[in-house]
Write a protein that holds these residues in place. Structure first.
Motif: not given
Length: 226
Positions: A116, A121-123, A125, A165, A167, A220-224
């Motif tokens: 990752l 991140y706001t969501e 991961v 990271v 999250s 990238d994960g969601p919400g980056k």
């Protein structure tokens, strides 16, 4: 009968020499006025430039003061003991699909071949990608999604600019959990001094399966957001 007034003598015409002198005087006066105007304009220009310079410097200083700077830590571990840290013995290896991890959140174990990309991140991961980042020496900082905004801001201010990271994570055993490869710390508040101590000891540790490997250039994960 009134007397006739005397006729004044005719004015004498200036000589060529006098005309030239008068012309030089006129040109000299014009030159002096022009220089005075130029000097006045230069003073105004310098004053405006000085004001602009002061404003620019002020804005720069304000920007530096008000813009949060990333925290700084030394890479590598020194074997320091941080109170409350749990250690584990998880295997390393690349696998496809979901992994059932022994810790919540994961602190090592088999993981996805793609790491990752480190960042904020706001969501939530994917665990399997985040664990691969731990293998490279990153620290995974997870927090309860209901954590107060002030707490999250205070937590973020303690993080380095890379190899981390951040999250949200559902079902945490405490409001904030910091995970490194096979090491984990649970805290109740962003004010806990052990957060900085954990990062100082485990951030970019050489005691990971792949020390120094990249934490960018993968997925990238969601919400980056950064």
């Amino acid at each position: 009968m009134s007397a006739t007034p005397p006729v004044p003598p005719a004015a004498k015409k200036p000589t060529v020499k006098q005309q030239r002198a008068e012309e030089r005087a006129r040109k000299l006066e014009e030159f002096r006025k022009k220089e005075a105007r130029a000097k006045r304009n230069r003073r105004l220009g310098w004053g405006a430039a000085a004001v602009v310079g002061v404003v620019v410097v002020g804005l720069l200083i304000t920007s530096i003061v008000l813009t949060p700077q990333p925290a700084s830590y030394d890479a590598g571990s020194e074997g320091a003991e941080v109170e409350g840290v749990e250690t584990f013995e998880n295997p390393a290896g690349h696998v496809e699909g979901a992994v059932d991890y022994a810790q919540t959140p994961p602190a090592g174990g088999e993981h996805n071949p793609a790491w990752l990309n480190c960042g904020v991140y706001t969501e939530p991961v994917p665990n399997e990608n985040a664990v691969h980042s731990l293998e490279h020496g990153a620290v995974w900082v997870t927090y309860d999604p209901d954590l107060a905004a002030g707490e999250l801001e205070a937590l973020t201010s303690k993080l380095p600019s890379t190899y981390v990271v951040l999250s949200p994570f559902d079902g945490l055993p405490s409001p904030i959990v910091l995970s490194a490869w096979n090491s984990q710390l649970q805290v109740d508040s962003a004010d806990d001094e052990r957060i900085a101590a954990f990062l100082e000891e485990y951030w970019q540790s050489q005691n990971v399966p792949e020390p120094g490997a990249l934490c960018t250039g993968a997925v990238d994960g969601p919400g980056k957001v950064s």
